[in-house]
Design a protein around this motif. Structure first.
Motif, PDB file in Angstrom:
ATOM      1  N   HIS A   7       0.860  -1.092   0.244  1.00 41.87           N
ATOM      2  CA  HIS A   7       0.370   0.222   0.034  1.00 41.87           C
ATOM      3  C   HIS A   7       1.422   0.882  -0.088  1.00 41.87           C
ATOM      4  O   HIS A   7       1.836   1.426   0.909  1.00 41.87           O
ATOM      5  CB  HIS A   7      -0.658   0.197   1.183  1.00 41.87           C
ATOM      6  CG  HIS A   7      -1.727  -0.967   1.501  1.00 41.87           C
ATOM      7  ND1 HIS A   7      -3.091  -1.002   0.487  1.00 41.87           N
ATOM      8  CD2 HIS A   7      -1.827  -2.609   2.135  1.00 41.87           C
ATOM      9  CE1 HIS A   7      -3.764  -1.878   0.045  1.00 41.87           C
ATOM     10  NE2 HIS A   7      -2.951  -3.008   1.444  1.00 41.87           N
ATOM     11  N   SER A  94     -11.375   8.426   4.147  1.00 46.78           N
ATOM     12  CA  SER A  94     -12.481   8.007   3.065  1.00 46.78           C
ATOM     13  C   SER A  94     -13.162   7.344   2.900  1.00 46.78           C
ATOM     14  O   SER A  94     -12.145   5.908   3.655  1.00 46.78           O
ATOM     15  CB  SER A  94     -11.765   7.931   1.385  1.00 46.78           C
ATOM     16  OG  SER A  94     -10.725   7.572   1.394  1.00 46.78           O
ATOM     17  N   GLU A  96     -12.636   4.303   1.711  1.00 40.47           N
ATOM     18  CA  GLU A  96     -11.800   3.680   0.296  1.00 40.47           C
ATOM     19  C   GLU A  96     -10.725   2.908   0.797  1.00 40.47           C
ATOM     20  O   GLU A  96      -9.961   2.587   0.995  1.00 40.47           O
ATOM     21  CB  GLU A  96     -11.705   4.506  -1.677  1.00 40.47           C
ATOM     22  CG  GLU A  96     -12.501   5.077  -2.032  1.00 40.47           C
ATOM     23  CD  GLU A  96     -13.488   5.827  -2.075  1.00 40.47           C
ATOM     24  OE1 GLU A  96     -13.403   7.005  -0.668  1.00 40.47           O
ATOM     25  OE2 GLU A  96     -14.199   5.682  -2.676  1.00 40.47           O
ATOM     26  N   ALA A  97     -10.839   4.640   1.888  1.00 43.31           N
ATOM     27  CA  ALA A  97      -8.430   4.160   2.564  1.00 43.31           C
ATOM     28  C   ALA A  97      -9.071   2.836   3.429  1.00 43.31           C
ATOM     29  O   ALA A  97      -8.642   2.843   4.313  1.00 43.31           O
ATOM     30  CB  ALA A  97      -8.093   5.422   3.021  1.00 43.31           C
ATOM     31  N   ALA A  99     -11.826   0.807   3.781  1.00 48.89           N
ATOM     32  CA  ALA A  99     -11.613  -0.414   3.235  1.00 48.89           C
ATOM     33  C   ALA A  99     -10.471  -1.203   2.634  1.00 48.89           C
ATOM     34  O   ALA A  99      -9.625  -2.250   3.786  1.00 48.89           O
ATOM     35  CB  ALA A  99     -11.911  -0.405   2.104  1.00 48.89           C
ATOM     36  N   GLU A 100      -8.971   0.127   2.136  1.00 47.16           N
ATOM     37  CA  GLU A 100      -7.722  -0.655   1.662  1.00 47.16           C
ATOM     38  C   GLU A 100      -7.274  -0.879   3.318  1.00 47.16           C
ATOM     39  O   GLU A 100      -6.007  -1.252   3.800  1.00 47.16           O
ATOM     40  CB  GLU A 100      -6.767   0.760   1.285  1.00 47.16           C
ATOM     41  CG  GLU A 100      -7.545   1.281  -0.134  1.00 47.16           C
ATOM     42  CD  GLU A 100      -6.486   1.285  -1.247  1.00 47.16           C
ATOM     43  OE1 GLU A 100      -5.423   1.442  -0.664  1.00 47.16           O
ATOM     44  OE2 GLU A 100      -6.729   2.172  -2.405  1.00 47.16           O
ATOM     45  N   HIS A 127     -10.105  -5.791  -4.872  1.00 44.13           N
ATOM     46  CA  HIS A 127      -9.646  -5.007  -5.712  1.00 44.13           C
ATOM     47  C   HIS A 127      -8.521  -4.220  -5.426  1.00 44.13           C
ATOM     48  O   HIS A 127      -7.583  -3.650  -5.529  1.00 44.13           O
ATOM     49  CB  HIS A 127     -10.044  -3.709  -6.736  1.00 44.13           C
ATOM     50  CG  HIS A 127     -10.122  -2.868  -7.221  1.00 44.13           C
ATOM     51  ND1 HIS A 127      -9.605  -2.546  -8.526  1.00 44.13           N
ATOM     52  CD2 HIS A 127      -9.830  -1.202  -7.168  1.00 44.13           C
ATOM     53  CE1 HIS A 127      -9.437  -1.863  -9.114  1.00 44.13           C
ATOM     54  NE2 HIS A 127      -9.485  -0.650  -8.272  1.00 44.13           N
ATOM     55  N   SER A 128      -9.000  -3.442  -4.246  1.00 44.10           N
ATOM     56  CA  SER A 128      -7.972  -3.214  -3.434  1.00 44.10           C
ATOM     57  C   SER A 128      -6.158  -3.717  -2.827  1.00 44.10           C
ATOM     58  O   SER A 128      -5.191  -3.228  -2.654  1.00 44.10           O
ATOM     59  CB  SER A 128      -8.858  -1.769  -1.767  1.00 44.10           C
ATOM     60  OG  SER A 128      -8.614  -3.307  -1.451  1.00 44.10           O
ATOM     61  N   ARG A 134      -3.153  -2.481 -10.923  1.00 36.68           N
ATOM     62  CA  ARG A 134      -3.737  -0.931 -10.162  1.00 36.68           C
ATOM     63  C   ARG A 134      -2.001  -0.005  -9.884  1.00 36.68           C
ATOM     64  O   ARG A 134      -1.500   0.724  -9.304  1.00 36.68           O
ATOM     65  CB  ARG A 134      -4.042  -0.895  -8.953  1.00 36.68           C
ATOM     66  CG  ARG A 134      -5.622  -1.577  -8.860  1.00 36.68           C
ATOM     67  CD  ARG A 134      -5.515  -1.747  -7.288  1.00 36.68           C
ATOM     68  NE  ARG A 134      -6.237  -0.456  -6.568  1.00 36.68           N
ATOM     69  CZ  ARG A 134      -5.674  -0.294  -5.948  1.00 36.68           C
ATOM     70  NH1 ARG A 134      -5.298  -0.808  -5.066  1.00 36.68           N
ATOM     71  NH2 ARG A 134      -6.023   1.283  -5.562  1.00 36.68           N
ATOM     72  N   ARG A 141      -6.211   9.517  -4.893  1.00 32.45           N
ATOM     73  CA  ARG A 141      -6.471  10.357  -3.874  1.00 32.45           C
ATOM     74  C   ARG A 141      -6.398  12.012  -4.439  1.00 32.45           C
ATOM     75  O   ARG A 141      -7.488  12.231  -2.897  1.00 32.45           O
ATOM     76  CB  ARG A 141      -5.708  10.490  -2.486  1.00 32.45           C
ATOM     77  CG  ARG A 141      -5.448   9.043  -2.333  1.00 32.45           C
ATOM     78  CD  ARG A 141      -4.760   9.039  -0.988  1.00 32.45           C
ATOM     79  NE  ARG A 141      -2.879   8.818  -1.452  1.00 32.45           N
ATOM     80  CZ  ARG A 141      -1.766   9.281  -0.635  1.00 32.45           C
ATOM     81  NH1 ARG A 141      -1.788   9.542   0.289  1.00 32.45           N
ATOM     82  NH2 ARG A 141      -0.711   9.507  -0.931  1.00 32.45           N
ATOM     83  N   ARG A 146      -6.858  11.502 -11.132  1.00 29.72           N
ATOM     84  CA  ARG A 146      -7.407  10.466 -10.416  1.00 29.72           C
ATOM     85  C   ARG A 146      -7.515   9.704 -11.769  1.00 29.72           C
ATOM     86  O   ARG A 146      -7.926   8.785 -12.139  1.00 29.72           O
ATOM     87  CB  ARG A 146      -8.725  10.364  -9.995  1.00 29.72           C
ATOM     88  CG  ARG A 146      -9.034  10.499  -8.795  1.00 29.72           C
ATOM     89  CD  ARG A 146     -10.360  10.674  -7.969  1.00 29.72           C
ATOM     90  NE  ARG A 146     -10.201  11.572  -6.761  1.00 29.72           N
ATOM     91  CZ  ARG A 146     -11.379  11.924  -5.897  1.00 29.72           C
ATOM     92  NH1 ARG A 146     -12.549  11.843  -6.177  1.00 29.72           N
ATOM     93  NH2 ARG A 146     -10.871  11.755  -5.029  1.00 29.72           N
TER      94      ARG A 146
END
Length: 339
Positions: A7, A94, A96-97, A99-100, A127-128, A134, A141, A146
């Motif tokens: 990450h 967020s 998304e963050a 989840a990651e 996915h993450s 990716r 971010r 993006r």
């Protein structure tokens, strides 16, 4: 074989490193509050989940349980309070963050992609964790940048490199491992569209998708809702197996026989507040818990006579005056989440 995952620096990376140190609870919630039109759906809620623990939140309908999970996962923002995952604050970041960082969840009303196959639904959950597929993920971010990772992902999907093809093969192996948890329920159906599945199998697909993330913390919102006795028993065995494997879990569940069997601790909510927190056998004897489920008169009577406690039945609600108000708050939360 698992998909390698690295990450980029930021909240998620910090959480992963903190988790590896093992010095903090996996989840720490302090003073969490959220109001809707003056009604406090979540009112100064605090609790912790330690590594490897299974903690279950119970309470009458409308007591603020799902709103608490939505706050933890960033779907709604708290008015006040803090949420820490493995020592790192996440209530100001967020979805998304989060989840990651390692939180996987399911929803009270099952959410699968009906026009995708079972296999693809589970692959989405990974996915993450992907890296070769990716590139430039950290740029996502920044709103003005993006388009760069999006364009790169699209190009690699159309013309995959050897590294991407290798990662895809590894992802499919991991997907099959997650489906194998559910045996003949999902494995033979992995190529079926999820809209063709039974309700119970859609719920299983959602759990498999959450597990595909290899989460530090797994949040399950009523995983056995709508299931019959046999299906509930199957899910209980799968939860116990996850517990044996050391998976940290936070559940919401109404079926209290399951709660008593799988939980290390039980947090009881009523009117948006935590009214009890402790081992299952202690919580089920708490007079405040009995009152929340059965009413004040019944609580006094049951305490005097030693009559049935919560946990010997499967209550779905509580006193109407509390439930109606907090059901309104939960509907407001759901409306905000959809928007």
């Amino acid at each position: 074989m698992t998909v390698s995952s690295t990450h980029s620096p930021g909240p998620a990376a910090g959480v992963r490193e903190a988790a590896d140190s093992g010095t903090d609870p996996v989840l720490k919630v302090r003073g969490l509050t959220r109001s809707y039109s003056g009604l406090r759906a979540v009112d100064d809620v605090s609790f912790e989940v330690e590594q490897g623990q299974v903690v279950t939140i119970i309470g009458p309908n409308g007591s603020g349980k799902t709103s608490t999970l939505n706050l933890i996962t960033g779907l709604i923002r708290p008015d006040s309070g803090r949420i820490h995952l493995c020592g790192q604050r996440i209530d100001n970041t967020s979805v998304e963050a989060i989840a990651e960082a390692g939180i996987g969840r399911t929803f009270q009303n099952g959410r699968v992609f009906g026009n995708l196959s079972v296999a693809d639904n589970v692959l989405v959950g990974m996915h993450s964790t992907l890296t070769a597929s990716r590139p430039f993920a950290r740029l996502a971010r920044y709103p003005l940048l993006r388009w760069i990772p999006l364009l790169a992902e699209t190009a690699l999907a159309l013309v995959p490199t050897p590294a991407v093809r290798r990662e895809q093969r590894q992802a499919r192996i991991r997907m099959e491992e997650e489906l194998s948890r559910f045996g003949e329920r999902l494995t033979p159906r992995q190529d079926n569209y999820t809209y063709t599945l039974s309700y119970a199998n859609r719920r299983r697909t959602e759990i498999a998708r959450a597990l595909a993330l290899r989460p530090r913390l797994l949040l399950l919102d009523e995983p056995t809702a709508g299931m019959n006795t046999t299906e509930t028993a199957e899910v209980l065995e799968q939860l116990l197996e996850l517990k044996r494997q050391g998976q940290t879990m936070l559940l919401i569940e109404h079926k209290l026989d399951l709660v008593m069997a799988v939980s290390d601790r039980v947090v009881v909510m009523d009117n948006g507040k935590v009214i009890a927190d402790g081992p299952p056998r202690v919580v089920r004897e708490d007079e405040r818990v009995i009152e929340a489920y059965l009413g004040r008169r019944h609580a006094r009577s049951d305490t005097a006579t030693g009559a049935a406690r919560p946990g010997t039945a499967t209550p779905d609600g509580g006193p109407d005056s509390a439930v109606d108000a907090h059901d309104t708050a939960d509907k407001a939360a759901a409306t905000e989440e959809r928007s």
